[in-house]
Design a protein around this motif. Structure first.
Motif, PDB file in Angstrom:
ATOM      1  N   TYR A 198      12.537  -2.936  -0.555  1.00  0.00           N
ATOM      2  CA  TYR A 198      12.870  -2.382   0.748  1.00  0.00           C
ATOM      3  C   TYR A 198      13.400  -3.474   1.667  1.00  0.00           C
ATOM      4  O   TYR A 198      13.212  -4.665   1.422  1.00  0.00           O
ATOM      5  CB  TYR A 198      11.651  -1.697   1.375  1.00  0.00           C
ATOM      6  CG  TYR A 198      10.495  -2.633   1.664  1.00  0.00           C
ATOM      7  CD1 TYR A 198      10.332  -3.207   2.919  1.00  0.00           C
ATOM      8  CD2 TYR A 198       9.561  -2.943   0.680  1.00  0.00           C
ATOM      9  CE1 TYR A 198       9.277  -4.063   3.178  1.00  0.00           C
ATOM     10  CE2 TYR A 198       8.503  -3.792   0.933  1.00  0.00           C
ATOM     11  CZ  TYR A 198       8.367  -4.349   2.184  1.00  0.00           C
ATOM     12  OH  TYR A 198       7.330  -5.197   2.448  1.00  0.00           O
TER      13      TYR A 198
ATOM     14  N   ILE B 151       8.729  -1.417  -5.593  1.00  0.00           N
ATOM     15  CA  ILE B 151       9.409  -0.929  -4.391  1.00  0.00           C
ATOM     16  C   ILE B 151      10.207  -2.092  -3.816  1.00  0.00           C
ATOM     17  O   ILE B 151       9.669  -3.179  -3.591  1.00  0.00           O
ATOM     18  CB  ILE B 151       8.404  -0.419  -3.340  1.00  0.00           C
ATOM     19  CG1 ILE B 151       7.661   0.807  -3.865  1.00  0.00           C
ATOM     20  CG2 ILE B 151       9.105  -0.100  -2.025  1.00  0.00           C
ATOM     21  CD1 ILE B 151       6.592   1.328  -2.933  1.00  0.00           C
TER      22      ILE B 151
ATOM     23  N   HIS C 112       0.173   2.880  -5.419  1.00  0.00           N
ATOM     24  CA  HIS C 112       0.013   4.279  -5.824  1.00  0.00           C
ATOM     25  C   HIS C 112       0.326   4.495  -7.301  1.00  0.00           C
ATOM     26  O   HIS C 112      -0.454   5.099  -8.020  1.00  0.00           O
ATOM     27  CB  HIS C 112       0.903   5.179  -4.961  1.00  0.00           C
ATOM     28  CG  HIS C 112       0.989   6.590  -5.432  1.00  0.00           C
ATOM     29  ND1 HIS C 112      -0.076   7.446  -5.387  1.00  0.00           N
ATOM     30  CD2 HIS C 112       2.016   7.288  -5.975  1.00  0.00           C
ATOM     31  CE1 HIS C 112       0.297   8.612  -5.874  1.00  0.00           C
ATOM     32  NE2 HIS C 112       1.558   8.546  -6.236  1.00  0.00           N
TER      33      HIS C 112
ATOM     34  N   ASN D  52       0.849  -1.186   0.000  1.00  0.00           N
ATOM     35  CA  ASN D  52       0.000   0.000   0.000  1.00  0.00           C
ATOM     36  C   ASN D  52       0.887   1.239   0.000  1.00  0.00           C
ATOM     37  O   ASN D  52       1.827   1.334   0.794  1.00  0.00           O
ATOM     38  CB  ASN D  52      -0.912   0.018   1.227  1.00  0.00           C
ATOM     39  CG  ASN D  52      -1.972  -1.049   1.151  1.00  0.00           C
ATOM     40  OD1 ASN D  52      -2.443  -1.389   0.074  1.00  0.00           O
ATOM     41  ND2 ASN D  52      -2.349  -1.589   2.298  1.00  0.00           N
ATOM     42  N   SER D  53       0.585   2.162  -0.898  1.00  0.00           N
ATOM     43  CA  SER D  53       1.427   3.342  -1.004  1.00  0.00           C
ATOM     44  C   SER D  53       0.617   4.573  -1.366  1.00  0.00           C
ATOM     45  O   SER D  53      -0.495   4.482  -1.877  1.00  0.00           O
ATOM     46  CB  SER D  53       2.509   3.119  -2.061  1.00  0.00           C
ATOM     47  OG  SER D  53       1.920   2.916  -3.330  1.00  0.00           O
ATOM     48  N   THR D  54       1.209   5.716  -1.067  1.00  0.00           N
ATOM     49  CA  THR D  54       0.681   7.017  -1.473  1.00  0.00           C
ATOM     50  C   THR D  54       1.858   7.791  -2.055  1.00  0.00           C
ATOM     51  O   THR D  54       2.991   7.297  -2.064  1.00  0.00           O
ATOM     52  CB  THR D  54       0.110   7.788  -0.264  1.00  0.00           C
ATOM     53  OG1 THR D  54       1.179   8.086   0.633  1.00  0.00           O
ATOM     54  CG2 THR D  54      -0.968   6.990   0.450  1.00  0.00           C
ATOM     55  N   SER D  55       1.613   9.011  -2.482  1.00  0.00           N
ATOM     56  CA  SER D  55       2.724   9.819  -2.994  1.00  0.00           C
ATOM     57  C   SER D  55       3.733  10.133  -1.894  1.00  0.00           C
ATOM     58  O   SER D  55       4.891  10.430  -2.173  1.00  0.00           O
ATOM     59  CB  SER D  55       2.195  11.111  -3.615  1.00  0.00           C
ATOM     60  OG  SER D  55       1.467  11.848  -2.653  1.00  0.00           O
TER      61      SER D  55
ATOM     62  N   THR E  95      14.827   1.809   2.113  1.00  0.00           N
ATOM     63  CA  THR E  95      14.889   1.514   0.682  1.00  0.00           C
ATOM     64  C   THR E  95      16.285   1.705   0.101  1.00  0.00           C
ATOM     65  O   THR E  95      16.497   1.431  -1.069  1.00  0.00           O
ATOM     66  CB  THR E  95      13.895   2.406  -0.098  1.00  0.00           C
ATOM     67  OG1 THR E  95      14.195   3.777   0.170  1.00  0.00           O
ATOM     68  CG2 THR E  95      12.460   2.082   0.278  1.00  0.00           C
TER      69      THR E  95
ATOM     70  N   SER F 201       3.933  -1.116  -6.094  1.00  0.00           N
ATOM     71  CA  SER F 201       3.286  -0.062  -5.321  1.00  0.00           C
ATOM     72  C   SER F 201       1.840   0.119  -5.787  1.00  0.00           C
ATOM     73  O   SER F 201       1.566   0.092  -6.982  1.00  0.00           O
ATOM     74  CB  SER F 201       4.070   1.240  -5.531  1.00  0.00           C
ATOM     75  OG  SER F 201       3.305   2.351  -5.218  1.00  0.00           O
TER      76      SER F 201
ATOM     77  N   GLY G 104       4.715   7.941   0.532  1.00  0.00           N
ATOM     78  CA  GLY G 104       5.483   6.785   0.978  1.00  0.00           C
ATOM     79  C   GLY G 104       4.690   5.507   0.852  1.00  0.00           C
ATOM     80  O   GLY G 104       3.682   5.453   0.161  1.00  0.00           O
ATOM     81  N   PHE G 105       5.153   4.467   1.555  1.00  0.00           N
ATOM     82  CA  PHE G 105       4.503   3.162   1.454  1.00  0.00           C
ATOM     83  C   PHE G 105       4.413   2.503   2.822  1.00  0.00           C
ATOM     84  O   PHE G 105       5.132   2.871   3.752  1.00  0.00           O
ATOM     85  CB  PHE G 105       5.263   2.253   0.476  1.00  0.00           C
ATOM     86  CG  PHE G 105       6.574   1.742   1.002  1.00  0.00           C
ATOM     87  CD1 PHE G 105       6.672   0.476   1.570  1.00  0.00           C
ATOM     88  CD2 PHE G 105       7.712   2.521   0.951  1.00  0.00           C
ATOM     89  CE1 PHE G 105       7.874   0.009   2.075  1.00  0.00           C
ATOM     90  CE2 PHE G 105       8.922   2.057   1.450  1.00  0.00           C
ATOM     91  CZ  PHE G 105       8.997   0.799   2.009  1.00  0.00           C
ATOM     92  N   GLN G 106       3.542   1.514   2.909  1.00  0.00           N
ATOM     93  CA  GLN G 106       3.390   0.695   4.108  1.00  0.00           C
ATOM     94  C   GLN G 106       3.949  -0.682   3.788  1.00  0.00           C
ATOM     95  O   GLN G 106       3.475  -1.343   2.871  1.00  0.00           O
ATOM     96  CB  GLN G 106       1.910   0.588   4.490  1.00  0.00           C
ATOM     97  CG  GLN G 106       1.635  -0.234   5.719  1.00  0.00           C
ATOM     98  CD  GLN G 106       2.179   0.405   6.980  1.00  0.00           C
ATOM     99  OE1 GLN G 106       2.140   1.611   7.146  1.00  0.00           O
ATOM    100  NE2 GLN G 106       2.709  -0.403   7.872  1.00  0.00           N
TER     101      GLN G 106
END
Length: 169
Positions: A129, A127, A122, A9-12, A144, A120, A14-16
């Motif tokens: 990490y 990604i 988003h 799960n991500s947004t602009s 990352t 991602s 960052g990510f979870q």
């Protein structure tokens, strides 16, 4: 049943991570914490199972934590491990692995981290990490900047296939 997340799960902003951080203050137990992260179980569950498999209750554990022992623990929790592979390029790592960083060539030891690669939600970019169970600073627990970590060796992991038994066999 064990599953390998293919997205995070991500947004602009960052990510979870798809896997939950499991830490350890015991510098010899980062391999056990990495197994707990992959298997989504508690550190104590992994430690107790490792002791059932013959590992002593107190460290250092490095002489016990070899590829066969890691594979045995992962299998107990529904995962398959690969053999040790040298990490020539971070981009070539599998979708999920336990990697050795801070590797000492003379002693053949390092610190274990979990590295996961997923799409991602988003922007559909990949990604990659690391989750570092030995990191004490929050910003270093999920990171990352894998080239800074310089993984030297890794063991890939993937879920076991469910085996079906045919009647009459």
């Amino acid at each position: 049943m064990a599953t390998l997340p293919t997205t995070v799960n991500s947004t602009s902003a960052g990510f979870q991570p798809a896997f939950k951080y499991v830490g350890t203050s015991d510098r010899h137990a980062c391999a056990l914490a990495s197994i707990a992260i992959i298997c989504s179980v508690s550190f104590d569950d992994v430690r107790l199972q490792a002791e059932n498999f013959g590992m002593p209750k107190t460290g250092p554990y490095y002489q016990w934590i070899d590829a066969d022992f890691i594979a045995k623990l992962l299998a107990h929790f529904g995962w398959v491990a690969t053999v040790w592979k040298e990490c020539a390029n971070v981009a070539n790592l599998p979708d999920l692995c336990m990697a050795l960083v801070d590797y000492d060539v003379d002693w053949e030891v390092g610190r274990f981290v979990v590295i996961h690669k997923a799409k991602s939600t988003h922007d559909a970019k990949i990604i990659q990490y690391a989750i570092d169970p030995a990191a004490t600073e929050l910003k270093q627990q999920i990171r990352t900047d894998l080239n800074v970590l310089k993984p030297a060796w890794y063991i890939g992991a993937h879920p076991m296939n469910k085996v079906t038994v045919k009647a009459g066999k």
